[in-house]
Scaffold this active site. Structure first.
Site, PDB file in Angstrom:
ATOM      1  N   HIS A  21      -9.875   2.188   0.350  1.00 40.97           N
ATOM      2  CA  HIS A  21      -9.794   1.075   1.298  1.00 40.97           C
ATOM      3  C   HIS A  21     -10.857   1.156   2.397  1.00 40.97           C
ATOM      4  O   HIS A  21     -10.574   0.884   3.565  1.00 40.97           O
ATOM      5  CB  HIS A  21      -8.403   1.032   1.924  1.00 40.97           C
ATOM      6  N   HIS A  30       0.800  -1.238   0.000  1.00 40.21           N
ATOM      7  CA  HIS A  30       0.000   0.000   0.000  1.00 40.21           C
ATOM      8  C   HIS A  30       0.831   1.286   0.000  1.00 40.21           C
ATOM      9  O   HIS A  30       0.498   2.257   0.684  1.00 40.21           O
ATOM     10  CB  HIS A  30      -0.949   0.006   1.192  1.00 40.21           C
ATOM     11  N   GLU A  61     -11.838  -3.659  -2.879  1.00 41.30           N
ATOM     12  CA  GLU A  61     -10.877  -2.686  -3.398  1.00 41.30           C
ATOM     13  C   GLU A  61     -10.652  -2.913  -4.894  1.00 41.30           C
ATOM     14  O   GLU A  61     -10.024  -3.883  -5.290  1.00 41.30           O
ATOM     15  CB  GLU A  61      -9.551  -2.808  -2.655  1.00 41.30           C
TER      16      GLU A  61
END
Length: 376
Positions: free
Chosen positions: A203, A129, A340
Site C-alpha cells: 500500500h 485491509h 495496489e
C-alpha cells in the site's frame, strides 16, 4: 619489511570489507520501540545505481524510497513518517503490507464450506485491509539476504487460526528484492492448515515529484484495463464488469490524474475521486505491465508488473492535511496515489470473481514488480 607486510594486510582487510559490503547492501538500524518495549528494526536496501528503500519490521512498511529524476537527482517518492510513533498514532496504511485480505469485504462476513465467518467492520459497515489489527500493524520477522538478484529482505509472519476472525493458521512470507535495474520485486507466499481466504498487497502512496505534500494531479497514469468494477455507496463492487471506454475511468492511453477526476460521474462521486479496482487485461506469460505513472517535470516513470488479476488505483482522496509530511508540509488531499495489485474486492462473496480461497497443501503465490526509470 614488517611495515610493508602490515600495509598489505591492512589493504587486504579493506578489500575484504568492501567486498562483503557490496555483497550485502543492507543496513540495519533501530527505527523505534513499541509500547511493550519491542524494538522495531529498519532495513535500508541499496543498489549499485544509488537507489535506497527503507523497510521497517512494523507492518513491513516502506518508509522511504529514493529515485533519480532526469537530471540524476535522488529524492524520496513515497509518503510516510519519520518516526514510529506517527505510524502508531494513525496512518492511512502508508507503505504497509496488507492482509489477510486487501481491500473490502461486504458487511464483514463471508462463508466457506457452509460456515459463516465474522470479521471486524472497520470501514463503515464493511471490513477493510484485514481488520482492526491487520498485517500492517504487526511485527514481522526480517532476514536480510543476498540472492544474487540484489538486496533482499525476507519478511515472515504467522497469523494464528481465528486472528481477526479468519479461519486457519496462515504462514506468510513476503520478499522484497531491490535490483540494480531500479526494480523492487515483491514475492508473496502463504500456506494454511484450514481452508481460508487470502489477498495480499502493498500500500505505498507515491508522489513522483519528490515534493511529498504537493498534489499528484499532474501525474500521467496508464492502466492496462478495458473494464473496471463499479461500486456501491460503501465502495463494495456491484458485481458488474463495466467498460472504461468513454468514461473518466479510461486510462488505456496515459492521461493526468486531474484531467477528469472532477467530472460529473456517479462513480467518482462515490469514491471522492478514483478508488476502484480495474480488471487487468491478460499480460505476457501471465506477468505483464499492469500500470504506469509518469511525472513530466521530473521525468520519473514508475511501471507496475504483476500476475494479479486486478489493480486498485486510489488517488489519495481521503488525505486531509492533518498528517505531517516528511518534507515539512502536510499530506493534503490527493498528495499521493496508490497502485495496489490484488484480487478483486469482496471476492469471498462474489462467485463471478476469481477465487481467493486457499486450501491446505496449496501455496498462495503472487508477484508484483515496481520499476523506476526516467524519460525526457
Amino acid at each position: 619489511m614488517g611495515c610493508k607486510q602490515n600495509k598489505k594486510e591492512s589493504q587486504s582487510e579493506m578489500e575484504t570489507a568492501k567486498t562483503e559490503s557490496e555483497q550485502n547492501p543492507i543496513e540495519e538500524t533501530i527505527f523505534g520501540e513499541m509500547p511493550d518495549g519491542t524494538k522495531v528494526k529498519k532495513f535500508t536496501l541499496k543498489n549499485e545505481a544509488g537507489m535506497e528503500v527503507d523497510v521497517i519490521t512494523y507492518g513491513g512498511i516502506i518508509t522511504r524510497w529514493t529515485a533519480p529524476d532526469k537530471q540524476g537527482n535522488y529524492e524520496d517518492i513515497v509518503l510516510g513518517f519519520d518516526r514510529l510513533e506517527q505510524y502508531l498514532d494513525g496512518s492511512p496504511y502508508f507503505g504497509a503490507l496488507i492482509g489477510r485480505y486487501g481491500n473490502r469485504i461486504a458487511k464483514g462476513k463471508f462463508s466457506l464450506d457452509g460456515e459463516t465467518y465474522t470479521l471486524a467492520t472497520n470501514d463503515g459497515n464493511n471490513h477493510l485491509h484485514g481488520g482492526e489489527k491487520g498485517f500492517d500493524k504487526v511485527i514481522w520477522n526480517a532476514i536480510p539476504k543476498n540472492t544474487g538478484a540484489g538486496a533482499t529482505l525476507e519478511l515472515t509472519y504467522t497469523s494464528e487460526d481465528g486472528e481477526e476472525g479468519y479461519p486457519g493458521k496462515l504462514d506468510v512470507k513476503v520478499t522484497y528484492t531491490l535490483t540494480n535495474e531500479n526494480e523492487l520485486d515483491i514475492q508473496y507466499e502463504a500456506v494454511t492448515d484450514k481452508p481460508t481466504v487470502v489477498n495480499l498487497t502493498q500500500h505505498s502512496y507515491f508522489n513522483l515529484s519528490g515534493q511529498l505534500s504537493k498534489p499528484v494531479l499532474d501525474h500521467e497514469i496508464y492502466l492496462n484495463a478495458d473494464t473496471y468494477l463499479p461500486v456501491d455507496g460503501g465502495l463494495i463492487p456491484t458485481g458488474e464488469f463495466r467498460e472504461v471506454a468513454g468514461t473518466p475511468f479510461d486510462f488505456k492511453e496515459p492521461k493526468s490524474i486531474g484531467e477528469e477526476i472532477e467530472a460529473d460521474n456517479e462513480q467518482l462521486d462515490l469514491g471522492g475521486g478514483y478508488d476502484h479496482c480495474w480488471v487487468l487485461n491478460e499480460g505476457e506469460e501471465d506477468f505483464g505491465l499492469a500500470a504506469s505513472a509518469y511525472h513530466p517535470n521530473t521525468g520519473r516513470l514508475l511501471e507496475v508488473y504483476t500476475n494479479e488479476p486486478g489493480i486498485q488505483f486510489y488517488s489519495g482522496n481521503f488525505l486531509d492535511g492533518t498528517l505531517p509530511a516528511k518534507d515539512g508540509g502536510a499530506y493534503g488531499k490527493r498528495s499521493g496515489f496508490c497502485l495496489e495489485t490484488q484480487h478483486y474486492p469482496d471476492s469471498p462473496n462474489q462467485a463471478n470473481f476469481p477465487s481467493v480461497r486457499l486450501n491446505p497443501g496449496e501455496t498462495y503465490s503472487t508477484r508484483t514488480m515496481f520499476r523506476l526509470s526516467t524519460k525526457q
